[in-house]
Design a protein around this motif. Structure first.
Motif, PDB file in Angstrom:
ATOM      1  N   PRO A  64       0.758  -1.083   0.048  1.00 17.70           N
ATOM      2  CA  PRO A  64      -0.049  -0.045   0.159  1.00 17.70           C
ATOM      3  C   PRO A  64       0.939   1.285   0.045  1.00 17.70           C
ATOM      4  CG  PRO A  64      -0.302  -1.640   2.000  1.00 17.70           C
ATOM      5  CD  PRO A  64       0.759  -2.016   1.148  1.00 17.70           C
ATOM      6  N   VAL A  69      -2.726   5.517   0.891  1.00 16.52           N
ATOM      7  CA  VAL A  69      -3.588   4.495   1.460  1.00 16.52           C
ATOM      8  C   VAL A  69      -3.133   4.140   2.762  1.00 16.52           C
ATOM      9  CG1 VAL A  69      -4.159   2.006   1.237  1.00 16.52           C
ATOM     10  CG2 VAL A  69      -3.905   3.378  -0.878  1.00 16.52           C
ATOM     11  N   ARG A  70      -1.845   4.185   3.202  1.00 16.88           N
ATOM     12  CA  ARG A  70      -1.461   3.723   4.636  1.00 16.88           C
ATOM     13  C   ARG A  70      -2.041   4.752   5.571  1.00 16.88           C
ATOM     14  NH1 ARG A  70       4.241   0.521   5.135  1.00 16.88           N
ATOM     15  NH2 ARG A  70       3.815  -0.680   3.095  1.00 16.88           N
ATOM     16  N   TYR A 117      -2.049   3.716  -5.871  1.00 12.81           N
ATOM     17  CA  TYR A 117      -2.733   3.144  -4.379  1.00 12.81           C
ATOM     18  C   TYR A 117      -1.921   1.955  -3.970  1.00 12.81           C
ATOM     19  CZ  TYR A 117      -6.409   6.609  -5.537  1.00 12.81           C
ATOM     20  OH  TYR A 117      -6.735   7.554  -6.261  1.00 12.81           O
ATOM     21  N   HIS A 132      -4.776   7.215   4.830  1.00 15.85           N
ATOM     22  CA  HIS A 132      -6.188   7.620   4.737  1.00 15.85           C
ATOM     23  C   HIS A 132      -6.894   6.178   4.343  1.00 15.85           C
ATOM     24  CE1 HIS A 132      -4.666  11.431   5.005  1.00 15.85           C
ATOM     25  NE2 HIS A 132      -4.260  11.550   3.771  1.00 15.85           N
ATOM     26  N   GLY A 133      -6.449   5.352   3.949  1.00 17.27           N
ATOM     27  CA  GLY A 133      -7.091   4.213   3.239  1.00 17.27           C
ATOM     28  C   GLY A 133      -7.658   4.600   1.926  1.00 17.27           C
ATOM     29  N   LEU A 134      -8.521   3.933   1.491  1.00 15.47           N
ATOM     30  CA  LEU A 134      -8.995   4.547  -0.011  1.00 15.47           C
ATOM     31  C   LEU A 134     -10.456   4.191   0.159  1.00 15.47           C
ATOM     32  CD1 LEU A 134      -8.528   4.936  -3.058  1.00 15.47           C
ATOM     33  CD2 LEU A 134      -8.560   2.409  -3.567  1.00 15.47           C
ATOM     34  N   ARG A 135     -11.142   5.656  -0.172  1.00 14.97           N
ATOM     35  CA  ARG A 135     -12.601   5.718   0.015  1.00 14.97           C
ATOM     36  C   ARG A 135     -12.886   6.299  -1.224  1.00 14.97           C
ATOM     37  NH1 ARG A 135     -13.948   7.510   5.236  1.00 14.97           N
ATOM     38  NH2 ARG A 135     -13.369   6.106   6.965  1.00 14.97           N
TER      39      ARG A 135
END
Ligand code: NAD
Length: 364
Positions: A245, A249-250, A275, A252-255
């Motif tokens: 990742p 991504v690390r 990403y 905030h994540g992926l939205r």
């Protein structure tokens, strides 16, 4: 001074041990031994060394030995050399039973000499590369499929093939295992030809391991999922694929719902790359694994260093293999204790999947 070495058992694999050792500059291959005298003579003639049909005359002539007989003879041959104070490289699986392996470990310790086990995939450059990286596996899938060769029929697919991956798993995940379930079938009768096992490690990692020795095409791969990312090894091409990742991504994540329409439209193309970062490591890796393994053994004999794959490692992989075999035997084919179980109880085929071709050759 050159190390005086011999190879015991110069069949399919042992002849390559002998060829490689004969070519190492700091080794003198003083002989080969094989229970089949023709085989011993043929290999010895090619390598300009002495042929023996018994290993005993070599016991007091060598500084180190490589044992490449069928597994049933490993303990007998290796124990004789260890008792004579000779360092031993013994092919995998180390022995037939954990008790035999423990005995070799004890003899090596008493003689204070290295005992190395031939788990050759540890010398696969792709595995060496992965093992150096900070990965904490949580889920692993290992597949090892090979064509039927008619060799190693003294053992089944677990001790012949799966044991490679059991050793790699123990090295990578770092045991112990707390639960094993498995299913396996002896398609041709006798030992198991294919097996699937699920291993649960005490540290929470789960591994699915499949081995088959009746596949039309060879396939040997290991796939690891971890919080750090994904690693895939193709042992045949010696290629390592890493995915991790990225920073975004690390953090905030992926939205997807928070992306602007343009970014969302590109998402499918950008998942791998932006990403999730990808690295393929398949640069030309020099040298073959068997040479690396034998070179390492010679270095350990010279320096007294601990081998990368010790007798204990061989014993632990064998112990896990025995556990898998016990789970295969306990498997209930009909899901009931009073129904058929395990290998001996593999249900007979009840029908044909398609009209059968005659497999009997017409008498000439
Ligand atoms: P093979 O049957 O082709 O060769 C074994 C040879 O040992 C034969 O020539 C036989 O005559 C000889 N032999 C038997 N008993 C002997 C004894 N008491 N003393 C001396 N010679 C004896 O078998 P192989 O495929 O070469 O396998 C040998 C070993 O290598 C097995 O333990 C097998 O599991 C292992 N192996 C490891 C790998 C790997 O990937 N590391 C691959 C193949 C085989």
């Amino acid at each position: 001074m050159r190390l005086r070495m011999a190879v015991i058992g110069v069949g399919h694999l042992g002849q390559h041990h002998a060829r490689i050792l004969a070519g190492l500059p700091d080794v003198e291959l003083i002989g080969v031994a094989d229970a089949n005298p023709d085989q011993a003579r043929q290999v010895a003639a090619k390598l300009n060394t002495a042929a023996h049909d018994h290993f005993e005359p070599l016991l007091n002539q060598v500084d180190a030995v490589s044992v490449v007989t069928p597994t049933v003879h490993h303990h007998h041959v290796a124990a004789a050399f260890l008792r004579a104070g000779v360092p031993v490289l013994v092919e995998k699986p180390v022995c037939r039973t954990v008790a035999e392996a423990d005995d070799l470990i004890r003899l090596a310790a008493e003689a204070s000499v290295p005992l190395q086990v031939g788990h050759i995939e540890r010398f696969n450059p792709a595995f060496e590369d992965l093992a150096r990286r900070p990965i904490v596996p949580k889920f692993v899938e290992a597949e090892r499929h090979g064509p039927y060769t008619g060799r190693s029929t003294d053992i089944g697919a677990v001790l012949d093939l799966m044991i490679h991956d059991l050793d790699l798993l123990l090295a990578l995940v770092g045991g112990p295992v707390r639960h094993v379930s498995a299913v396996g079938a002896a398609v041709f009768g006798g030992h198991e030809d294919m097996v699937n096992a699920r291993l649960e490690f005490e540290n929470g990692c789960v591994a699915h391991v499949t081995a088959s020795r009746i596949s039309p095409r060879p396939k040997r791969r290991l796939r690891v999922w971890a919080p750090e990312g994904y690693a895939g090894i193709d042992f045949v091409s010696r290629k390592l694929t890493l995915v991790q990742p990225g920073e975004e991504v690390r953090r905030h994540g992926l939205r997807p719902e928070r992306l602007d329409p343009a970014s969302r439209a590109r998402l499918k193309d950008e998942v791998f790359g932006r990403y999730l970062q990808v690295q393929q490591i398949d640069e030309d890796r020099k040298g073959d694994q068997l040479t690396a393994e034998l070179r390492h053994f010679v270095d350990c004999v010279r320096t007294g260093r601990r081998p990368r794959v010790t007798g204990e490692d061989g014993r632990d992989a064998l112990g896990l293999a025995e556990w898998v075999l016990a789970a295969v035997r306990a498997h209930q084919w009909d899901g009931r204790a009073d129904g058929p179980t395990g290998l001996g109880g593999f249900p007979r085929p009840s029908g044909w999947l398609f009209p059968p071709a005659s497999d009997r050759r017409e008498a000439a």
